[in-house]
Design a protein around this motif. Structure first.
Motif, PDB file in Angstrom:
ATOM      1  N   VAL A   1      42.547  55.141  47.304  1.00  0.00           N
ATOM      2  CA  VAL A   1      41.244  55.769  47.137  1.00  0.00           C
ATOM      3  C   VAL A   1      41.199  56.325  45.721  1.00  0.00           C
ATOM      4  CG1 VAL A   1      39.666  57.534  47.983  1.00  0.00           C
ATOM      5  CG2 VAL A   1      41.188  56.352  49.589  1.00  0.00           C
ATOM      6  N   LEU A   2      40.116  56.006  44.987  1.00  0.00           N
ATOM      7  CA  LEU A   2      40.028  56.355  43.577  1.00  0.00           C
ATOM      8  C   LEU A   2      38.952  57.393  43.304  1.00  0.00           C
ATOM      9  CD1 LEU A   2      40.166  52.677  42.301  1.00  0.00           C
ATOM     10  CD2 LEU A   2      42.079  54.228  42.716  1.00  0.00           C
ATOM     11  N   LYS A   3      39.127  58.112  42.217  1.00  0.00           N
ATOM     12  CA  LYS A   3      38.122  59.092  41.799  1.00  0.00           C
ATOM     13  C   LYS A   3      36.985  58.430  41.031  1.00  0.00           C
ATOM     14  CE  LYS A   3      41.336  62.931  41.684  1.00  0.00           C
ATOM     15  NZ  LYS A   3      41.969  63.973  40.892  1.00  0.00           N
ATOM     16  N   ASP A   4      37.246  57.268  40.447  1.00  0.00           N
ATOM     17  CA  ASP A   4      36.235  56.535  39.681  1.00  0.00           C
ATOM     18  C   ASP A   4      36.041  55.155  40.299  1.00  0.00           C
ATOM     19  OD1 ASP A   4      35.946  58.484  37.460  1.00  0.00           O
ATOM     20  OD2 ASP A   4      38.054  57.975  37.139  1.00  0.00           O
ATOM     21  N   ARG A   5      34.889  54.560  40.061  1.00  0.00           N
ATOM     22  CA  ARG A   5      34.583  53.243  40.604  1.00  0.00           C
ATOM     23  C   ARG A   5      35.345  52.142  39.875  1.00  0.00           C
ATOM     24  NH1 ARG A   5      30.015  52.150  43.594  1.00  0.00           N
ATOM     25  NH2 ARG A   5      28.776  53.964  44.144  1.00  0.00           N
ATOM     26  N   VAL A   6      35.781  51.149  40.643  1.00  0.00           N
ATOM     27  CA  VAL A   6      36.324  49.932  40.047  1.00  0.00           C
ATOM     28  C   VAL A   6      35.347  48.770  40.242  1.00  0.00           C
ATOM     29  CG1 VAL A   6      38.774  50.509  40.091  1.00  0.00           C
ATOM     30  CG2 VAL A   6      37.712  49.501  42.117  1.00  0.00           C
ATOM     31  N   ALA A   7      34.290  48.998  41.006  1.00  0.00           N
ATOM     32  CA  ALA A   7      33.267  47.978  41.227  1.00  0.00           C
ATOM     33  C   ALA A   7      31.972  48.651  41.669  1.00  0.00           C
ATOM     34  CB  ALA A   7      33.728  46.989  42.285  1.00  0.00           C
ATOM     35  N   TRP A   8      30.884  47.912  41.520  1.00  0.00           N
ATOM     36  CA  TRP A   8      29.571  48.335  42.008  1.00  0.00           C
ATOM     37  C   TRP A   8      29.025  47.229  42.894  1.00  0.00           C
ATOM     38  CZ3 TRP A   8      26.852  52.844  41.066  1.00  0.00           C
ATOM     39  CH2 TRP A   8      27.398  53.696  40.110  1.00  0.00           C
ATOM     40  N   GLY A   9      28.501  47.616  44.029  1.00  0.00           N
ATOM     41  CA  GLY A   9      27.845  46.621  44.869  1.00  0.00           C
ATOM     42  C   GLY A   9      28.800  45.822  45.717  1.00  0.00           C
ATOM     43  N   LYS A  10      28.695  44.500  45.614  1.00  0.00           N
ATOM     44  CA  LYS A  10      29.444  43.595  46.488  1.00  0.00           C
ATOM     45  C   LYS A  10      30.949  43.700  46.256  1.00  0.00           C
ATOM     46  CE  LYS A  10      29.456  39.014  48.309  1.00  0.00           C
ATOM     47  NZ  LYS A  10      28.537  38.127  48.919  1.00  0.00           N
ATOM     48  N   PRO A  11      31.714  43.825  47.346  1.00  0.00           N
ATOM     49  CA  PRO A  11      33.174  43.888  47.234  1.00  0.00           C
ATOM     50  C   PRO A  11      33.749  42.590  46.659  1.00  0.00           C
ATOM     51  CG  PRO A  11      32.446  44.518  49.439  1.00  0.00           C
ATOM     52  CD  PRO A  11      31.258  43.964  48.725  1.00  0.00           C
ATOM     53  N   LYS A  12      34.951  42.690  46.131  1.00  0.00           N
ATOM     54  CA  LYS A  12      35.650  41.532  45.575  1.00  0.00           C
ATOM     55  C   LYS A  12      36.948  41.336  46.342  1.00  0.00           C
ATOM     56  CE  LYS A  12      33.738  42.421  41.050  1.00  0.00           C
ATOM     57  NZ  LYS A  12      33.961  42.480  39.625  1.00  0.00           N
ATOM     58  N   GLU A  13      37.196  40.089  46.745  1.00  0.00           N
ATOM     59  CA  GLU A  13      38.436  39.785  47.458  1.00  0.00           C
ATOM     60  C   GLU A  13      39.062  38.535  46.862  1.00  0.00           C
ATOM     61  OE1 GLU A  13      40.224  39.682  51.862  1.00  0.00           O
ATOM     62  OE2 GLU A  13      38.463  38.409  51.609  1.00  0.00           O
ATOM     63  N   TYR A  14      40.388  38.585  46.747  1.00  0.00           N
ATOM     64  CA  TYR A  14      41.157  37.466  46.220  1.00  0.00           C
ATOM     65  C   TYR A  14      42.343  37.232  47.152  1.00  0.00           C
ATOM     66  CZ  TYR A  14      38.365  38.731  42.202  1.00  0.00           C
ATOM     67  OH  TYR A  14      37.316  39.043  41.373  1.00  0.00           O
ATOM     68  N   GLY A  15      42.486  35.996  47.628  1.00  0.00           N
ATOM     69  CA  GLY A  15      43.550  35.665  48.551  1.00  0.00           C
ATOM     70  C   GLY A  15      44.765  35.031  47.915  1.00  0.00           C
ATOM     71  N   ASN A  16      44.685  34.801  46.589  1.00  0.00           N
ATOM     72  CA  ASN A  16      45.835  34.223  45.889  1.00  0.00           C
ATOM     73  C   ASN A  16      45.646  34.401  44.383  1.00  0.00           C
ATOM     74  OD1 ASN A  16      44.402  31.841  44.761  1.00  0.00           O
ATOM     75  ND2 ASN A  16      44.261  31.252  46.917  1.00  0.00           N
ATOM     76  N   PRO A  17      46.703  34.211  43.612  1.00  0.00           N
ATOM     77  CA  PRO A  17      46.622  34.420  42.159  1.00  0.00           C
ATOM     78  C   PRO A  17      45.618  33.496  41.469  1.00  0.00           C
ATOM     79  CG  PRO A  17      48.916  34.316  42.863  1.00  0.00           C
ATOM     80  CD  PRO A  17      48.077  33.941  44.047  1.00  0.00           C
ATOM     81  N   GLU A  18      45.439  32.288  41.970  1.00  0.00           N
ATOM     82  CA  GLU A  18      44.501  31.354  41.341  1.00  0.00           C
ATOM     83  C   GLU A  18      43.067  31.870  41.419  1.00  0.00           C
ATOM     84  OE1 GLU A  18      46.901  30.321  43.688  1.00  0.00           O
ATOM     85  OE2 GLU A  18      48.229  29.764  42.030  1.00  0.00           O
ATOM     86  N   GLU A  19      42.693  32.430  42.558  1.00  0.00           N
ATOM     87  CA  GLU A  19      41.350  32.984  42.724  1.00  0.00           C
ATOM     88  C   GLU A  19      41.129  34.177  41.804  1.00  0.00           C
ATOM     89  OE1 GLU A  19      40.840  34.125  46.792  1.00  0.00           O
ATOM     90  OE2 GLU A  19      40.894  32.067  47.525  1.00  0.00           O
ATOM     91  N   ALA A  20      42.200  34.874  41.445  1.00  0.00           N
ATOM     92  CA  ALA A  20      42.109  36.121  40.688  1.00  0.00           C
ATOM     93  C   ALA A  20      42.131  35.939  39.175  1.00  0.00           C
ATOM     94  CB  ALA A  20      43.248  37.052  41.105  1.00  0.00           C
ATOM     95  N   GLN A  21      42.201  34.732  38.694  1.00  0.00           N
ATOM     96  CA  GLN A  21      42.372  34.510  37.256  1.00  0.00           C
ATOM     97  C   GLN A  21      41.305  35.175  36.393  1.00  0.00           C
ATOM     98  OE1 GLN A  21      45.080  33.351  35.598  1.00  0.00           O
ATOM     99  NE2 GLN A  21      45.879  33.509  37.678  1.00  0.00           N
ATOM    100  N   GLY A  22      40.077  35.232  36.838  1.00  0.00           N
ATOM    101  CA  GLY A  22      39.015  35.827  36.044  1.00  0.00           C
ATOM    102  C   GLY A  22      38.866  37.330  36.215  1.00  0.00           C
ATOM    103  N   ASP A  23      39.740  37.954  36.964  1.00  0.00           N
ATOM    104  CA  ASP A  23      39.634  39.383  37.258  1.00  0.00           C
ATOM    105  C   ASP A  23      40.931  40.067  36.819  1.00  0.00           C
ATOM    106  OD1 ASP A  23      40.032  41.859  38.903  1.00  0.00           O
ATOM    107  OD2 ASP A  23      38.095  41.256  39.752  1.00  0.00           O
ATOM    108  N   GLU A  24      40.840  40.871  35.794  1.00  0.00           N
ATOM    109  CA  GLU A  24      42.031  41.492  35.198  1.00  0.00           C
ATOM    110  C   GLU A  24      42.833  42.325  36.205  1.00  0.00           C
ATOM    111  OE1 GLU A  24      44.831  42.604  32.225  1.00  0.00           O
ATOM    112  OE2 GLU A  24      43.369  40.985  32.309  1.00  0.00           O
TER     113      GLU A  24
END
Length: 181
Positions: free
Chosen positions: A20-43
């Motif tokens: 649980v964070l004090k600041d936002r890491v996203a706005w709106g729609k959640p982001k989910e990645y099931g493997n490293p390949e899907e996550a390439q564009g997300d630091e």
């Protein structure tokens, strides 16, 4: 600004933990990645997948849920996972047009009522546990849902939670069958 971790919570899924964070890491729609390949564009997700044993990254607004393969202890892994979360850039508020970018489509009145019921009675609990669900389709009397985050690999989401969802939506349509896809 970088997000500060306000709390670390266990989830019903023993292989997932919620930050649980004090600041936002996203706005709106959640982001989910099931493997490293899907996550390439997300630091953030890319850095989390670089840590051994991480199998899923799910985040929205003020929280990040990380799922592991079950082959390590959370005491060790949580410290490693916390570092990229602390170093992530806080999400900037999007312009209003970006929030409203999904086109409106006419929906079946049953589907609208089901979504409202799930938004009120089910999703807050799932989000509190570091997961979520999305209603995918309603074809005839078969409602297809998709679990996200900790719910995606939690045994209770495929049994007790699915039964609870089915019982709830049957108050609207008695013949509905709920299927997790």
């Amino acid at each position: 600004m970088m997000p500060k971790i306000a709390d670390i919570e266990n989830t019903p899924n023993p292989n997932a933990i919620k930050f649980v964070l004090k600041d936002r890491v996203a706005w709106g729609k959640p982001k989910e990645y099931g493997n490293p390949e899907e996550a390439q564009g997300d630091e953030l997700a890319r850095r989390l997948f670089a840590i051994p044993h991480v199998t899923n990254v799910f985040y929205a607004d003020h929280w990040v849920t990380v799922t592991q393969d079950g082959n390590t202890e959370w005491a060790d892994l949580a410290r490693k996972v916390a570092q990229p979360i602390r170093e992530a850039k806080a999400a900037e508020m999007p312009v209003r047009a970006e929030l409203d970018s999904e086109p409106e489509q006419a929906e079946d009145s049953r589907l609208v009522a089901i979504k409202q019921l799930l938004d009120k009675h089910i999703r807050p609990t799932l989000i509190g546990d570091g997961g979520d669900l999305e209603v995918m389709t309603l074809c005839g009397n078969v409602l297809c849902i998709r679990y996200y985050g900790t719910c995606g690999s939690c045994p209770s989401s495929q049994t007790g939670t699915l039964i609870a969802i089915e019982n709830l939506v049957r108050t609207i349509e008695p013949e509905i069958e709920v299927v997790s896809v």
